[in-house]
Scaffold this active site. Sequence first.
Site, PDB file in Angstrom:
ATOM      1  N   GLY A 165       0.781  -1.220   0.000  1.00 41.97           N
ATOM      2  CA  GLY A 165       0.000   0.000   0.000  1.00 41.97           C
ATOM      3  C   GLY A 165       0.818   1.277   0.000  1.00 41.97           C
ATOM      4  O   GLY A 165       0.326   2.325  -0.412  1.00 41.97           O
ATOM      5  N   ASP A 166       2.068   1.204   0.455  1.00 36.90           N
ATOM      6  CA  ASP A 166       2.964   2.367   0.437  1.00 36.90           C
ATOM      7  C   ASP A 166       4.383   1.870   0.179  1.00 36.90           C
ATOM      8  O   ASP A 166       5.311   2.153   0.928  1.00 36.90           O
ATOM      9  CB  ASP A 166       2.878   3.126   1.762  1.00 36.90           C
ATOM     10  CG  ASP A 166       3.591   4.471   1.706  1.00 36.90           C
ATOM     11  OD1 ASP A 166       3.956   4.911   0.600  1.00 36.90           O
ATOM     12  OD2 ASP A 166       3.785   5.084   2.775  1.00 36.90           O
ATOM     13  N   PHE A 167       4.536   1.135  -0.929  1.00 34.20           N
ATOM     14  CA  PHE A 167       5.783   0.421  -1.202  1.00 34.20           C
ATOM     15  C   PHE A 167       6.813   1.343  -1.845  1.00 34.20           C
ATOM     16  O   PHE A 167       7.180   1.211  -3.003  1.00 34.20           O
ATOM     17  CB  PHE A 167       5.516  -0.799  -2.084  1.00 34.20           C
ATOM     18  CG  PHE A 167       6.620  -1.833  -2.044  1.00 34.20           C
ATOM     19  CD1 PHE A 167       6.782  -2.639  -0.933  1.00 34.20           C
ATOM     20  CD2 PHE A 167       7.491  -1.977  -3.105  1.00 34.20           C
ATOM     21  CE1 PHE A 167       7.799  -3.589  -0.891  1.00 34.20           C
ATOM     22  CE2 PHE A 167       8.505  -2.932  -3.073  1.00 34.20           C
ATOM     23  CZ  PHE A 167       8.654  -3.738  -1.958  1.00 34.20           C
ATOM     24  N   SER A 168       7.274   2.301  -1.071  1.00 35.07           N
ATOM     25  CA  SER A 168       8.362   3.179  -1.495  1.00 35.07           C
ATOM     26  C   SER A 168       9.656   2.704  -0.846  1.00 35.07           C
ATOM     27  O   SER A 168       9.643   1.961   0.149  1.00 35.07           O
ATOM     28  CB  SER A 168       8.071   4.629  -1.119  1.00 35.07           C
ATOM     29  OG  SER A 168       7.805   4.746   0.261  1.00 35.07           O
ATOM     30  N   ASN A 171      10.459   2.385   2.947  1.00 32.20           N
ATOM     31  CA  ASN A 171       9.626   1.480   3.736  1.00 32.20           C
ATOM     32  C   ASN A 171      10.021   0.012   3.590  1.00 32.20           C
ATOM     33  O   ASN A 171       9.320  -0.875   4.093  1.00 32.20           O
ATOM     34  CB  ASN A 171       8.154   1.639   3.351  1.00 32.20           C
ATOM     35  CG  ASN A 171       7.570   2.931   3.874  1.00 32.20           C
ATOM     36  OD1 ASN A 171       8.093   3.515   4.824  1.00 32.20           O
ATOM     37  ND2 ASN A 171       6.500   3.386   3.259  1.00 32.20           N
TER      38      ASN A 171
END
Length: 242
Positions: A165-168, A171
């Site tokens: 969901g926030d795979f930057s 992270n």
Amino acid sequence: MDDWTPVTTGLSGALVRRSPDGRHHRKSSLDTTALAAERDRLLWLATTPVGAPEVVDWSDTGALVTTTLPGVPASDLPQGAAPTAIANLLAFLDVLHALPDCPFDRRLAVTVPEAAANTAAGLVDESDFDDVRAGRTAAELLDLLRAGRDRAAAGEERDLAVCHGDFSLPNVLLDPDTLRVTGVLDVGRLGLADRHQDLALLARSAGDPDLNPAYGAGPAREVLARTDPWRVEYYQLLDEFF
């Protein structure tokens, strides 16, 4: 816990502190709903092969204590490490996306209404939009999001997967020697979604030379080769609201 060292303050206002011995982290936030969502997802990930911090303690007043995950952020690699790192990140996503029986729903039926609610509440940071959308208003972007929803939803079921969901890059942690993924952080938005959700944010993160100078256009192209470009753009648009 006055001797715990502050590590970061995220955009959500959450404060993360590290214990004196480095073995634990404590995240505190006034948004107890979001913190509880992260706790629940960490507990579920503990039943899977995917690495993530383990929940040690929880307070309804807004504090989550977890174990420290080994590794270094994928954003902190030296020049030349990016090709191996990207290959390992994509291999990790294959494992994550194949997990079964996920109880958390992050499909468009959930996230588009959340985007609308965040817009109505004034929670969307219009000063932080990607360059391609700079100068637009949240209301204008919401209209674009709604206009594309049916097209995006048509591909969603075909590519439904467990997404971070926030795979930057910040992270994801990597072993500094092997560059293999040791696990993921900030999992509060994990759930069932189109796999393009993760690939879109990884491509954007890897392709930003200012934030992640060890990567760039080449590694980003490796990610985009696995995608539908229109859906990549759509899920990058969706991320503007969170």
